[in-house]
Structure formats: structure tokens, C-alpha cells
Design an enzyme around this catalytic site. Structure first.
Site, PDB file in Angstrom:
ATOM      1  N   HIS A  75      40.017  48.030  48.101  1.00  0.00           N
ATOM      2  CA  HIS A  75      41.472  47.881  48.276  1.00  0.00           C
ATOM      3  C   HIS A  75      42.071  48.986  49.142  1.00  0.00           C
ATOM      4  O   HIS A  75      41.406  49.957  49.496  1.00  0.00           O
ATOM      5  CB  HIS A  75      42.160  47.969  46.903  1.00  0.00           C
ATOM      6  CG  HIS A  75      41.929  46.793  46.019  1.00  0.00           C
ATOM      7  ND1 HIS A  75      42.887  45.865  45.755  1.00  0.00           N
ATOM      8  CD2 HIS A  75      40.823  46.387  45.352  1.00  0.00           C
ATOM      9  CE1 HIS A  75      42.405  44.935  44.949  1.00  0.00           C
ATOM     10  NE2 HIS A  75      41.155  45.227  44.682  1.00  0.00           N
TER      11      HIS A  75
ATOM     12  N   HIS B 216      43.568  41.554  48.057  1.00  0.00           N
ATOM     13  CA  HIS B 216      44.933  41.734  48.567  1.00  0.00           C
ATOM     14  C   HIS B 216      44.838  41.773  50.094  1.00  0.00           C
ATOM     15  O   HIS B 216      44.359  42.756  50.665  1.00  0.00           O
ATOM     16  CB  HIS B 216      45.521  43.032  48.010  1.00  0.00           C
ATOM     17  CG  HIS B 216      45.657  42.999  46.513  1.00  0.00           C
ATOM     18  ND1 HIS B 216      45.481  44.096  45.717  1.00  0.00           N
ATOM     19  CD2 HIS B 216      45.929  41.949  45.691  1.00  0.00           C
ATOM     20  CE1 HIS B 216      45.665  43.736  44.450  1.00  0.00           C
ATOM     21  NE2 HIS B 216      45.931  42.439  44.411  1.00  0.00           N
TER      22      HIS B 216
ATOM     23  N   GLU C  45      45.592  44.591  52.713  1.00  0.00           N
ATOM     24  CA  GLU C  45      44.815  45.833  52.630  1.00  0.00           C
ATOM     25  C   GLU C  45      43.597  45.730  53.551  1.00  0.00           C
ATOM     26  O   GLU C  45      42.451  45.668  53.127  1.00  0.00           O
ATOM     27  CB  GLU C  45      44.455  46.095  51.164  1.00  0.00           C
ATOM     28  CG  GLU C  45      45.717  46.330  50.333  1.00  0.00           C
ATOM     29  CD  GLU C  45      45.532  46.158  48.834  1.00  0.00           C
ATOM     30  OE1 GLU C  45      46.548  46.119  48.118  1.00  0.00           O
ATOM     31  OE2 GLU C  45      44.387  46.042  48.379  1.00  0.00           O
TER      32      GLU C  45
ATOM     33  N   GLU D  19      40.042  52.578  46.356  1.00  0.00           N
ATOM     34  CA  GLU D  19      41.356  52.536  47.013  1.00  0.00           C
ATOM     35  C   GLU D  19      41.386  53.506  48.195  1.00  0.00           C
ATOM     36  O   GLU D  19      41.100  54.686  48.035  1.00  0.00           O
ATOM     37  CB  GLU D  19      42.465  52.928  46.023  1.00  0.00           C
ATOM     38  CG  GLU D  19      42.599  52.004  44.813  1.00  0.00           C
ATOM     39  CD  GLU D  19      43.389  50.727  45.112  1.00  0.00           C
ATOM     40  OE1 GLU D  19      43.942  50.609  46.235  1.00  0.00           O
ATOM     41  OE2 GLU D  19      43.456  49.871  44.209  1.00  0.00           O
TER      42      GLU D  19
HETATM   43 ZN   LIG Z   1      44.937  46.019  46.294  1.00  0.00          ZN
END
Ligand SMILES: [Zn+2]
Length: 376
Positions: A261, A168, A171, A337
Site C-alpha cells: 500500500h 487501493h 496507491e 506502507e
Molecule cells: Zn491502502
């Protein structure tokens, strides 16, 4: 002095609706632009010029329908006058509008969702890493926009470790994390690096989504495809990034994998695992838990209280890389994350969650892997 707002550069994203220059200050109404061929949007990055010594109010008016509306309350935008130090801006959110207030000293100020990580910086990182002793660089192929997809390999050991970031593209903390990993792993005087390089071979993809990165996307590639929903069935037409990386993984096999991420809503660092894959084993799961709990013990920037709900038996989504790799290779795999907001347990009033903390976390993640590399 003419006031201008533009995003016509690497990873830029904004649409200007209006700029009002009054004696009381400057107010601009703005919109974030959707990812190409997609409905996702949340990443913004633009420059405001002609505003030295002025009070500036920037209202991004379409935040209510963005990909993660829950990401806005408690969030603060980043700004920089030197494009090196990215500080938290005075930011408020109400009724779908994010309002950012600045009083710059310089003529030009850059504003972004998080400290940007440009493709130019990516090339610098890859070029530096490739010149270090023992590092092999391979271009896996080209993306739909014709950009290179880079793989770095280092280490002589038998454990097969894959680290990959920025599926992504918005990010960006994920690629800052990669800088920390590479800095530590390529330091030949670092004991953790020496141990890991003796026991494992690292395959590192610092940026899985160069096209989305350069286009200023939040979540998708040049074709508007979310790469982390392609791992069961990638194609050269829609998701060459995943197709090429998964093919390289099939060549080597995978024992341990981390997919890196950022999360819009949760103000903490956490990991998600592969619970719910059909072939899950006790061994896989206990190693995953051991990694998670050891990381929590090692750094107060990581915690286990907040995170995503865990999938029930057999309910894992195999289009996501962490589940696919755990199922396909029996790997210990996980999704890391980091927050766009801050780590609320240890808030930083000036910087929030930052490149420096992402870099440090990358180094700490390697240290935890070193503690259990024999068991992986
Ligand atoms: Zn992500």
C-alpha cells in the site's frame, strides 16, 4: 494558444471549475472527483496543455473534505513533461486548497498525486513476466468492468508466499514495488532469487484493483467497494477481486503474505501486522517482528518508529487481508506502507518518495525474506 486541462485517459481524475488566462499567468480552479459510488477521493491525474513558458497555478479547492486531509500538509504533487520522470512540484496547502505552481518548458505537462502506474504498463509487466523462464500466468477471472485479474506464479519450493498490491488503486507505489520484486525474482543470476525460488513458490498479484486503477479511483473498485474491508466475506457481485484471489489462496494455502500500500499522512515506510487476531501464536508474531526488524537493518528507507496503532487482544478487523490471512492460514502476514510524501529521514528534494525507491524496496523485501525463508 488555447489552454486545456483534461483527465480523459487511463487513471485520469480531475474536474475543471475554471481556467483564467491573464498576462500575469494561468490560474485554474479544480476539484478531485469522488470514487464511483463512494465518498472517497484524493487521487488526481490530469494533463495541462497550451502552457509552454507560462506561469501556471493549479488550485484544487476540495481537498479539505478528501479521504485523508492529513495527507496534504507537507505533501508535494508530482509533475512530468515526458511521462517518465516525475518530479516534485512547488505545492502549498491552506484552507482546504492544494495549490500547485508550475512553469513548464513543454506545451503539455502531466500532474498527479503520485507517479501513475497505468493499466497499459500493467499489461506490459504481466506480458514480460509471463515470458520469463519458470513463470506461469493465470487469469483468475474478470472484474466488474470486464478487466482481467492476473496472477503470476514462480518457484518450486514448498513455502507458499503470496504478494499482492494495489487493493487501493490510487496507491500506485505499490505496483512500482511489484516491478522491483518481479525484476529481482525473475533474474536467474540473482542469488536471492535462486534461493527463494528453490525454497518457495511465489503467487503474485501485481494489481488487485484494475477497475479502480483505470477509473482514477483512490480507494475502491467499480462498485465503490473498499477491497481491504471484504476479506471476511467477499462476493462476486461486490468484490470479485477479493473473492477470486482468496479462492486461489484457499487452493494453495499461505505461509507468508505481503499486502502492499501507500499511506497519505505518514512520511515514512512502515509495516502493520496482525496483532489482535483470535488465534495468534508466539511463533507467528516473532517471525513478523523478525521480518520487520531485519528490513529496518537492511535499508534506511524502512523504519519502525512511525506506523499505525496496534490492535488489542481479539480486536483485529478480520475484513482486512493481513488479519484474515494470519487467522485463516496461520500465515506470517503484513501490510507494507510507503509514503505519498517522502521518507522524512532521507528526503529527496527532486523526487520525494518515488518509483525508483519503491522498486528498490521491493528488491530489499525479497532479500529479507531470503534470510528467514527456512523459518517461515
Ligand atoms: Zn491502502
Amino acid at each position: 494558444m488555447t489552454i486545456s486541462i483534461t483527465s480523459a485517459f487511463d487513471s485520469g481524475n480531475i474536474k475543471v471549475l475554471s481556467i483564467n488566462d491573464t498576462p500575469d499567468g494561468v490560474r485554474a480552479e479544480l476539484e478531485i472527483v469522488r470514487d464511483h459510488q463512494s465518498d472517497f477521493y484524493q487521487w488526481f491525474h490530469f494533463r495541462v496543455a497550451g502552457v509552454a513558458g507560462r506561469e501556471v497555478e493549479l488550485a484544487i479547492v476540495n481537498c479539505g473534505a478528501s479521504a485523508y486531509p492529513g495527507g496534504w500538509p507537507g505533501y508535494r504533487a508530482r509533475f512530468s513533461e515526458d511521462r517518465d520522470s516525475w518530479l516534485l512540484a512547488d505545492t502549498g496547502y491552506a484552507d482546504g486548497t492544494l495549490t500547485i505552481r508550475l512553469a513548464p518548458d513543454s506545451n503539455a505537462v502531466w500532474v498527479a498525486y503520485f507517479a501513475p502506474y497505468s493499466m497499459e504498463r500493467h499489461h506490459d509487466l504481466v506480458a514480460w513476466a509471463a515470458c520469463q523462464p519458470g513463470v506461469a500466468h493465470r487469469e483468475l477471472g474478470l472484474t466488474l468492468d470486464g478487466q482481467p485479474l492476473d496472477l503470476l506464479t514462480v518457484g518450486e519450493g514448498e513455502k507458499r508466499v503470496w504478494l499482492y498490491a494495489r487493493q487501493h488503486p490510487g496507491e500506485t507505489m505499490a505496483e512500482w514495488w511489484m516491478e522491483g520484486v518481479l525484476e529481482r525474482l525473475l533474474d536467474e543470476e540473482d542469488a536471492v532469487a535462486r534461493l527463494l525460488r528453490a525454497k518457495a513458490t511465489f503467487h503474485i498479484v501485481p494489481n488487485m484493483n484494475p477497475d479502480g486503477s483505470r477509473r482514477g479511483h483512490l480507494r475502491t473498485n467499480a462498485a465503490g467497494v473498499n477491497l481491504n474491508r471484504e476479506w471476511h466475506e467477499p462476493s462476486m457481485a461486490q468484490s470479485p477481486e477479493v473473492f477470486l484471489v482468496r479462492a486461489a489462496m484457499d487452493e494453495t494455502g499461505v505461509d507468508f503474505a505481503m499486502d502492499v500500500h501507500g499511506d497519505e499522512a505518514i512520511a515514512a515506510v512502515f509495516i502493520a501486522g496482525f496483532e489482535g487476531i483470535p488465534s495468534i501464536t508466539e511463533r507467528q508474531l516473532s517471525l513478523y517482528h523478525r521480518y520487520r526488524d531485519t528490513l529496518a537493518a537492511r535499508t534506511p528507507d524502512f523504519q519502525t518508529r512511525l506506523g499505525y496503532p496496534v490492535a488489542g487482544d481479539g480486536r483485529a478487523n478480520l475484513s482486512m487481508s493481513t488479519n484474515q490471512l494470519a487467522e485463516r492460514f496461520g500465515a506470517v502476514s503484513m501490510t507494507l506502507e510507503m509514503p505519498f510524501k517522502d521518507n522524512d529521514d532521507l528526503p529527496d528534494a527532486d523526487f520525494g518518495w518515488s518509483p525508483a525507491r519503491s522498486i528498490q524496496l521491493g528488491k530489499d523485501c525479497l532479500a529479507v525474506l531470503a534470510e528467514m525463508i527456512d523459518e517461515i
